[in-house]
Motif scaffolding. Structure first.
Motif, short mmCIF file in Angstrom:
data_model
loop_
_atom_site.label_atom_id
_atom_site.label_comp_id
_atom_site.label_asym_id
_atom_site.label_seq_id
_atom_site.Cartn_x
_atom_site.Cartn_y
_atom_site.Cartn_z
N ALA A 114 47.40 59.75 19.93
CA ALA A 114 47.82 58.81 20.98
C ALA A 114 48.49 59.53 22.14
CB ALA A 114 48.76 57.76 20.40
N MET A 115 49.06 60.71 21.91
CA MET A 115 49.75 61.43 22.98
C MET A 115 48.80 61.91 24.07
SD MET A 115 52.98 61.38 22.82
CE MET A 115 53.42 62.64 24.00
N SER A 116 47.51 61.96 23.78
CA SER A 116 46.55 62.39 24.80
C SER A 116 45.58 61.27 25.15
CB SER A 116 45.76 63.62 24.31
OG SER A 116 44.98 63.28 23.17
N ASP A 117 45.86 60.07 24.65
CA ASP A 117 44.96 58.93 24.86
C ASP A 117 45.54 58.00 25.93
OD1 ASP A 117 43.17 56.88 24.77
OD2 ASP A 117 43.33 56.50 22.62
N GLY A 118 45.01 58.11 27.14
CA GLY A 118 45.48 57.28 28.25
C GLY A 118 45.18 55.80 28.08
N ARG A 119 44.40 55.44 27.05
CA ARG A 119 44.12 54.02 26.81
C ARG A 119 45.28 53.35 26.09
NH1 ARG A 119 38.63 55.03 23.65
NH2 ARG A 119 40.11 56.52 22.74
N GLN A 120 46.15 54.16 25.47
CA GLN A 120 47.33 53.60 24.82
C GLN A 120 48.35 53.20 25.90
OE1 GLN A 120 47.70 52.94 21.58
NE2 GLN A 120 45.66 53.75 21.17
N PRO A 121 48.82 51.96 25.89
CA PRO A 121 49.71 51.47 26.96
C PRO A 121 50.93 52.35 27.22
CG PRO A 121 49.02 49.66 25.57
CD PRO A 121 48.54 50.91 24.90
N LEU A 122 51.61 52.79 26.16
CA LEU A 122 52.83 53.58 26.36
C LEU A 122 52.52 54.99 26.83
CD1 LEU A 122 54.94 52.39 23.30
CD2 LEU A 122 55.02 51.61 25.67
N THR A 123 51.39 55.53 26.40
CA THR A 123 50.96 56.83 26.92
C THR A 123 50.57 56.72 28.38
OG1 THR A 123 50.14 57.47 24.73
CG2 THR A 123 49.34 58.75 26.61
N ALA A 124 49.89 55.64 28.73
CA ALA A 124 49.51 55.41 30.13
C ALA A 124 50.75 55.27 31.01
CB ALA A 124 48.64 54.16 30.24
N ALA A 125 51.78 54.58 30.50
CA ALA A 125 53.02 54.42 31.26
C ALA A 125 53.70 55.78 31.46
CB ALA A 125 53.95 53.46 30.53
N PHE A 126 53.67 56.61 30.43
CA PHE A 126 54.24 57.95 30.53
C PHE A 126 53.49 58.78 31.57
CE2 PHE A 126 53.14 62.29 29.09
CZ PHE A 126 54.31 62.93 29.48
N LEU A 127 52.17 58.72 31.55
CA LEU A 127 51.37 59.51 32.50
C LEU A 127 51.61 59.06 33.93
CD1 LEU A 127 48.03 59.77 30.48
CD2 LEU A 127 49.72 61.57 30.87
N ARG A 128 51.83 57.74 34.13
CA ARG A 128 52.16 57.26 35.48
C ARG A 128 53.52 57.78 35.92
NH1 ARG A 128 49.83 52.44 33.46
NH2 ARG A 128 51.91 51.56 33.04
N ALA A 129 54.48 57.77 34.99
CA ALA A 129 55.81 58.27 35.32
C ALA A 129 55.75 59.76 35.63
CB ALA A 129 56.76 58.01 34.16
#
Length: 242
Positions: A114-129
């Protein structure tokens, strides 16, 4: 609960992903948020202290009350700003290094996909931040920026830190649970083959064969970055890395 609602106001962008999680997961995420909040509070207090020193030095430079600082009046604002900026840059680098520890380590990617999966909401939020913090990052601690720019960057790094803590907590909770049973078996095989591929006691042929099998098992399941592939190939065999 007051702390939780304070977070909810500051991090509204995490509301929907968090509500979608189970109650047990929310407890774990809340602990991560508390930890990040403490660090964020400490940084803000340090910011206020340094700003006070800057204001005092500015007043002294204009002929007002003597500055209560060990630094010369004219150099205090720049030195204090550089000190704050240096600490923020260091924290930015620390978070990025922790993320790259997942991104470049294939074993960790398999264990916590999940740490490299941008489809996961919390990972996507991290990548935006991360994208926001990277965009606001000054070139160095000596870069001249306005107080507004410094505040925006400080807040962005704070959001980046919180988002990473939450995404990491969720990835460790999920592990490979988002994959089907057959896909989990492929991930398990890839993990076992990876041990052979990096085992220095194995022959070169065995290691290279295991490496190829790892890539085949992960195909369509986990996307490896070019950098991750390079790191892995250097571990498997110098000639592959070259």
């Amino acid at each position: 609960m007051n702390a939780f609602w304070t977070f909810a106001g500051n991090y509204w962008w995490l509301a929907f992903p968090i509500l979608a999680m189970t109650s047990g997961a929310i407890g774990g995420v809340y602990k991560a948020m508390e930890k990040s909040a403490k660090r964020r509070h400490e940084r803000r207090m340090e910011t206020l202290r340094l700003k006070a020193e800057i204001k005092t030095a500015q007043i002294a430079a204009r002929g007002g009350a003597p500055a209560r600082t060990v630094l010369p009046a004219k150099s205090a604002p720049a030195a204090a700003s550089a000190q704050l900026l240096a600490r923020t840059l260091a924290e930015h680098d620390e978070i990025t290094a922790r993320w790259l520890d997942y991104e470049l380590d294939v074993a960790k990617l398999i264990a916590f996909p999940a740490m490299s999966d941008g489809r996961q909401p919390l990972t996507a939020a991290f990548l935006r931040a991360k994208k926001t913090a990277d965009a606001l990052r000054p070139a160095s601690a000596d870069t001249k920026i306005t107080e507004q720019q410094a505040a925006e960057y400080l807040d962005a790094v704070g959001d980046y830190a919180v988002a990473f803590e939450i995404a990491e907590k969720d990835a460790r909770r999920l592990r490979n649970s988002t994959f089907t049973e057959d896909e989990r078996k492929r991930l398990d095989r890839a993990q076992q083959l990876l041990k052979v591929a990096v085992d220095e006691s194995a022959t070169s042929a065995e290691r290279q064969a295991a490496y190829k099998r790892v890539r085949q098992e992960l195909d369509g399941l986990i996307s490896l970055s070019d950098e991750a592939v390079q790191v892995l190939e250097k571990k498997v065999a110098p000639e592959l890395g070259a």
